[in-house]
Design an enzyme around this catalytic site. Structure first.
Site, mmCIF file in Angstrom:
data_model
loop_
_atom_site.group_PDB
_atom_site.id
_atom_site.type_symbol
_atom_site.label_atom_id
_atom_site.label_comp_id
_atom_site.label_asym_id
_atom_site.label_seq_id
_atom_site.Cartn_x
_atom_site.Cartn_y
_atom_site.Cartn_z
ATOM 1 N NE ARG A 287 -1.644 5.403 -4.524
ATOM 2 C CZ ARG A 287 -0.953 5.294 -4.979
ATOM 3 N NH1 ARG A 287 0.876 5.500 -5.597
ATOM 4 N NH2 ARG A 287 -0.121 3.899 -4.752
ATOM 5 C CE1 TYR A 327 5.309 -1.110 -6.071
ATOM 6 C CE2 TYR A 327 5.199 1.437 -6.378
ATOM 7 C CZ TYR A 327 5.514 0.587 -5.380
ATOM 8 O OH TYR A 327 5.740 0.500 -4.730
ATOM 9 C CB CYS A 355 24.817 1.720 -13.931
ATOM 10 S SG CYS A 355 26.447 3.300 -14.149
HETATM 11 N N1 LLP Z 1 -2.920 0.682 5.172
HETATM 12 C C1 LLP Z 1 -2.762 -0.284 5.003
HETATM 13 C C2 LLP Z 1 -3.185 -1.313 5.301
HETATM 14 C C3 LLP Z 1 -1.571 -0.429 3.849
HETATM 15 O O1 LLP Z 1 -0.970 -1.250 3.641
HETATM 16 C C4 LLP Z 1 -2.309 1.050 3.335
HETATM 17 C C5 LLP Z 1 -1.546 0.844 1.883
HETATM 18 C C6 LLP Z 1 -2.737 1.397 3.424
HETATM 19 C C7 LLP Z 1 -3.646 2.315 4.677
HETATM 20 C C8 LLP Z 1 -2.487 3.252 2.321
HETATM 21 O O2 LLP Z 1 -2.306 3.125 1.100
HETATM 22 P P1 LLP Z 1 -3.177 4.708 0.394
HETATM 23 O O3 LLP Z 1 -4.212 5.663 0.426
HETATM 24 O O4 LLP Z 1 -1.753 5.074 0.321
HETATM 25 O O5 LLP Z 1 -3.147 3.560 -1.091
HETATM 26 N N2 LLP Z 1 4.538 1.577 -2.686
HETATM 27 C C9 LLP Z 1 2.770 1.935 -3.742
HETATM 28 C C10 LLP Z 1 2.142 1.904 -2.556
HETATM 29 C C11 LLP Z 1 2.013 0.564 -1.842
HETATM 30 C C12 LLP Z 1 0.564 0.558 -0.645
HETATM 31 C C13 LLP Z 1 0.484 0.091 0.340
HETATM 32 N N3 LLP Z 1 -0.113 -0.094 1.646
HETATM 33 C C14 LLP Z 1 2.812 2.729 -4.515
HETATM 34 O O6 LLP Z 1 3.509 3.670 -4.649
HETATM 35 O O7 LLP Z 1 1.850 2.650 -5.801
#
Ligand code: LLP
Length: 428
Positions: A287, A327, A355
């Site tokens: 992210r 969320y 919908c």
């Molecule tokens: N590494 C692993 C093992 C992960 O499971 C994740 C994210 C990351 C790295 C990357 O995390 P980040 O830096 O993006 O926070 N769909 C949700 C977020 C799900 C995150 C899943 N794992 C949202 O929209 O907030």
């Protein structure tokens, strides 16, 4: 009208009351390519990456972009060309890395449910490391590697039981989460891994959650990880690399996460103090590399003022922007033009055409809008397009990448035919 505060990088800015991303006026893109439309800034991605690179300067470190955040090939190309590796969670993501020209030797494979076929595919490709998440997975990976006459590089994902203080759906490092191996089982699992002929233990890994806006959970996780490293090495299993996962948050609504460089300066001080500063470090940010580099442009279809609520119905929906529905996530919504509008600002429920009552993009937003206006949904570079669906047989949006004043269509808009192209009619 005073321009609203824009989160993230300076690449997104109002100039002469018009919203620009780098040197491209967003209203022009909406007009030329239609809406809903995702637009990403290459410079914003590289600026976000540079913060990590500054923080890790002078260390042996590999930044593996967690491509689940946004796996568009052009986005992968930007990070591959900047020297990044990738954190993947499926065989499909591995194929995307290859298609985008990424270096497979810099790929790490996370996820609780890797299939034998995916393991085989990744072993043959020659990835850097499998982040193993259960004792059974370890045994299966060993079998797959032995059958291929290979040795799989492994790291074990430990669950450090640290509260990342984020949304429960995106907090992953607590006891009771499906991710990683329990702290108490870690040393025994490493000893087992070290005995298996098809495995080569190379590291340790953790990831405690996502959209983390404080430094403390990271500092705690580092301490717990290093305690474990000492125990594992004392039990006779040396570790080459330490992988601290991803999770750093971004500014959606005035959030103030630590900057990546400042955070890493603190974490490295801790690693140095405990004598681990020279180890190979891996990280898996998703992210924080792309979230604020993207916007989603959407047009107002209808305004429906009512007694209880006023609805602003836009052409983007939960299938394009699933985070609010999933969320209760907040994304800022701003106009493309902030010249004094001919209408008063009103409080709107910004909703999509799907919908479902859950199909909302923003609650109680103060906007001066008219039918036909285009709005920008901000911080839409991460976990939007990569989570988009075809619900209601809505083709997924097109994607544009801007670089200075150049515009590249990096994904065409899906048609209805694309949505059902793989379906077959019954005979007769
Ligand atoms: N590494 C692993 C093992 C992960 O499971 C994740 C994210 C990351 C790295 C990357 O995390 P980040 O830096 O993006 O926070 N769909 C949700 C977020 C799900 C995150 C899943 N794992 C949202 O929209 O907030």
């Amino acid at each position: 009208m005073t321009p609203p505060h824009l989160p993230g990088q300076p690449q997104l800015a109002y100039r002469n009351n018009q919203l620009w991303l780098e040197d491209v006026r967003l209203a022009n893109l909406a007009q030329e390519y239609g809406t809903p439309l995702f637009v990403y800034s290459r410079a914003a991605m590289l600026a976000a990456l540079a913060a990590y690179q500054r923080g890790l300067q002078g260390r042996k470190a590999l930044i593996c972009y967690a491509m689940k955040a946004n796996s568009s090939l052009a986005v992968l190309q930007v990070f591959a060309r900047a020297g990044c590796g990738f954190d993947i969670v499926s065989g499909g993501e591995l194929q995307r890395v290859l298609a985008a020209g990424g270096d497979v030797k810099k790929v790490i494979f996370s996820g609780v449910g890797k299939t034998r076929q995916e393991m085989q595919q990744a072993l043959i490709a020659g990835i850097a490391c499998f982040n193993v998440e259960s004792e059974q997975e370890l045994e299966v990976l060993n079998e797959v590697a032995v059958t291929l006459g290979a040795r799989a590089p492994v790291s074990i994902r430990v669950n450090p039981n640290v509260d990342p203080k984020t949304h429960p759906y995106i907090s992953t490092g607590l006891k009771g989460s499906k991710f990683g191996i329990a702290h108490e089982r870690t040393v025994a699992t490493y000893q087992r891994a070290a005995q298996l002929k098809g495995l080569r233990v190379v590291g340790i890994d953790c990831h405690i959650g996502s959209q983390i806006t404080q430094a403390l959970p990271y500092l705690d996780a580092v301490d717990r990880m290093l305690d474990l490293v000492q125990e594992i090495e004392a039990a006779g299993v040396p570790l080459e690399h330490l992988d601290f996962g991803g999770g750093l948050g971004i500014d959606y609504n005035g959030d103030q996460p630590p900057a990546a460089d400042a955070l890493w300066t603190r974490l490295l001080a801790k690693l140095d103090a405990r004598g681990f500063g020279q180890r190979q470090i891996m990280i898996e940010p998703g992210r924080s590399l792309v979230g604020n580099a993207g916007v989603c442009l959407t047009q107002v279809l209808y305004l429906k003022p009512g007694e209880a609520k006023n609805f602003c119905i836009v052409d983007a929906a939960m299938n394009d922007l699933p985070r609010p529905a999933m969320y209760q996530a907040f994304h800022q919504i701003v106009p493309l033009s902030c010249t004094a509008p001919p209408v008063h600002s009103t409080t709107w429920e910004v909703v999509g055409p799907v919908c479902e009552s859950g199909d909302w993009i923003g609650h109680e937003r103060e906007l001066a809008v008219q039918q036909g206006d285009v709005l920008a949904v901000l911080s839409a570079g991460a976990y939007c397009m990569s989570m988009a669906s075809n619900y209601n047989t809505r083709g997924r949006a097109a994607e544009i990448l801007v670089d200075g004043d150049c515009t590249f269509v990096v994904r065409a808009r899906e048609s209805a035919q694309d949505c059902f192209a793989l379906e077959r009619l019954l005979p007769g």
